[in-house]
Design a protein around this motif. Sequence first.
Motif, PDB file in Angstrom:
ATOM      1  N   ALA A   1       0.830  -1.210   0.000  1.00 40.54           N
ATOM      2  CA  ALA A   1       0.000   0.000   0.000  1.00 40.54           C
ATOM      3  C   ALA A   1       0.861   1.256   0.000  1.00 40.54           C
ATOM      4  CB  ALA A   1      -0.939  -0.020   1.209  1.00 40.54           C
ATOM      5  N   LEU A   2       1.988   1.191   0.724  1.00 44.72           N
ATOM      6  CA  LEU A   2       2.885   2.352   0.723  1.00 44.72           C
ATOM      7  C   LEU A   2       3.467   2.562  -0.682  1.00 44.72           C
ATOM      8  CD1 LEU A   2       4.748   1.885   4.132  1.00 44.72           C
ATOM      9  CD2 LEU A   2       3.194   3.743   3.546  1.00 44.72           C
ATOM     10  N   ASP A   3       3.861   1.451  -1.305  1.00 41.32           N
ATOM     11  CA  ASP A   3       4.405   1.547  -2.675  1.00 41.32           C
ATOM     12  C   ASP A   3       3.370   2.121  -3.635  1.00 41.32           C
ATOM     13  OD1 ASP A   3       6.826   0.622  -2.020  1.00 41.32           O
ATOM     14  OD2 ASP A   3       6.582  -1.402  -2.879  1.00 41.32           O
ATOM     15  N   ALA A   4       2.157   1.650  -3.494  1.00 41.89           N
ATOM     16  CA  ALA A   4       1.097   2.089  -4.409  1.00 41.89           C
ATOM     17  C   ALA A   4       0.574   3.478  -4.046  1.00 41.89           C
ATOM     18  CB  ALA A   4      -0.038   1.066  -4.395  1.00 41.89           C
ATOM     19  N   GLY A   5       0.984   3.977  -2.887  1.00 38.13           N
ATOM     20  CA  GLY A   5       0.539   5.312  -2.479  1.00 38.13           C
ATOM     21  C   GLY A   5      -0.930   5.371  -2.105  1.00 38.13           C
ATOM     22  N   VAL A   6      -1.413   4.335  -1.414  1.00 32.67           N
ATOM     23  CA  VAL A   6      -2.842   4.334  -1.058  1.00 32.67           C
ATOM     24  C   VAL A   6      -3.098   4.206   0.445  1.00 32.67           C
ATOM     25  CG1 VAL A   6      -3.618   3.446  -3.299  1.00 32.67           C
ATOM     26  CG2 VAL A   6      -3.021   1.828  -1.482  1.00 32.67           C
TER      27      VAL A   6
END
Length: 480
Positions: free
Chosen positions: A411-416
Amino acid sequence: MTEILSVASEVYPLVKTGGLADVVGALPGALSPLGLSVRTLVPGYRPVMGALGRTREVARLEDLFGGPARILAGHAGGLDLIVIDAPHLYDRPGNPYVAPEGGDWPDNWQRFAALSRVGALLGEGLVDGYQPDILHAHDWQAGLAPAFVKYGANPRLRTVMTVHNLAFQGHFGADIFGALGLPGEAWAESIEYFGGVGFLKAGLATAHAVTTVSPTYAAEIRTPAFGMSLDGLLQARARDLHGILNGIDTDEWDPATDPALVRSYGPATLHRRRTNKRALEERFGLANDEGPLLGVVSRLTWQKGIDLLLAALDGVVAQGGRLGVLGSGDPELEEGLRAAAVRHPGRVGIVTGYDETLSRLVQGGADMMVVPSRFEPCGLTQLYGLRYGCVPVVSRVGGLADTIIDANEAALDAGVATGIQFAHSDAGALSEGLRRAMALHAEPAVWTKIQRRGMKSDVSWARSAQKYADLYKSLLGQDQ
Ligand SMILES: Nc1ncnc2c1ncn2[C@@H]1O[C@H](COP(=O)(O)OP(=O)(O)O[C@H]2O[C@H](CO)[C@@H](O)[C@H](O)[C@H]2O)[C@@H](O)[C@H]1O
């Protein structure tokens, strides 16, 4: 215009003990742009009578569970209200359910059977010129309303029963059944619950549709683990059971305009929260530093996992965290928190009681909003947390699971990511979740992104109001 009669035992801003009032108070405004007109029927408790401006007496009942009642129509707090002025039931101190010296009011069954009865009577044309199309009952206090409709003079009136919390069921002795004025067959068909009268059970059995306040909770309550003895009935009604997420009133809850805050702010001015944090430290008697400040605004009960928090608290302090708790409830939990505050001076603070202004300052000043609930139908404090950049740290149950996106690697990688979730409602998992949250807080660039994303996520009523509108419409057979 479709007319909805909302029946509830509390409504913000007139009388509130918890999230029920927020939802009942916000729904009318959210539904009105969709062409739905909502009137809210509430008991005439002292604060409600005091808040009413000019009223119109629209009906009179000679005997409403032991005394006369006047039915008043009026406006307050931006709401269209119908109020039951029945002093023998509602004109007393204390809160809606509990006497000042503690303990439920002994005549609660009459007080809330009366609320339900008047709801059904309004559906039968009690008031000239007013005919609701839908009766929408909230929680056990209004649970008999759909039953009174079903066995009354206008059984065609469509009814909706919303469960805000299955833990409160309104279970009374069989001896009260006779006084309810329901036909004998209602007992076995709908009312009987473990040998007594079940108010919520009656509503769940008789309403045309049942809703609860998140999709995950709607699934959970059909299982024995969360069903609180009603899972069988809810499973049987699965086709009519809908999970519709709560929203919040984003005008009422806006850090850019909230007068309860010492300093207002928005996503681009998060540094201003610091002023609120300082004020909060003052209120909770906490040391003044830049480390993570964890906030809790909650009823202090088993449901809310406050005992888990007590178990995890020494670890939080050892890692440099501070905790401020605003709440009231179970005396043992209050005492445990007080003892923790003594054990950790300047690191743990508790304010007991109900304080709307301080609750907003917690949202506007704390770094995290901790919600370690064992079960949570929806939860509102995590939604206010999102809106205020107070990052929610929540257990993965009910509406908490549906509203927060865990800051895991993906989720951090995807920015969500919008918060932190931990998997189980136990102290170990909570401690781990808090450790993770505090580690993220130590990385300001990552943390700020999580805050901003939360602030931009849609926590308004728009989507859910549409779902209620669709449900009402389908019940009225107006589907295209
Ligand atoms: N001491 C205090 N001082 C000031 N404010 C305080 C307070 N303690 C709590 N509050 C406020 O009361 C409300 C609590 O609402 P929640 O939805 O979180 O839980 P509650 O269990 O009451 O509601 C139930 O109904 C709602 C509505 O459907 C569901 O979201 C929820 O899951 C369900 O348990 C919030 O507005 C919070 O800020």
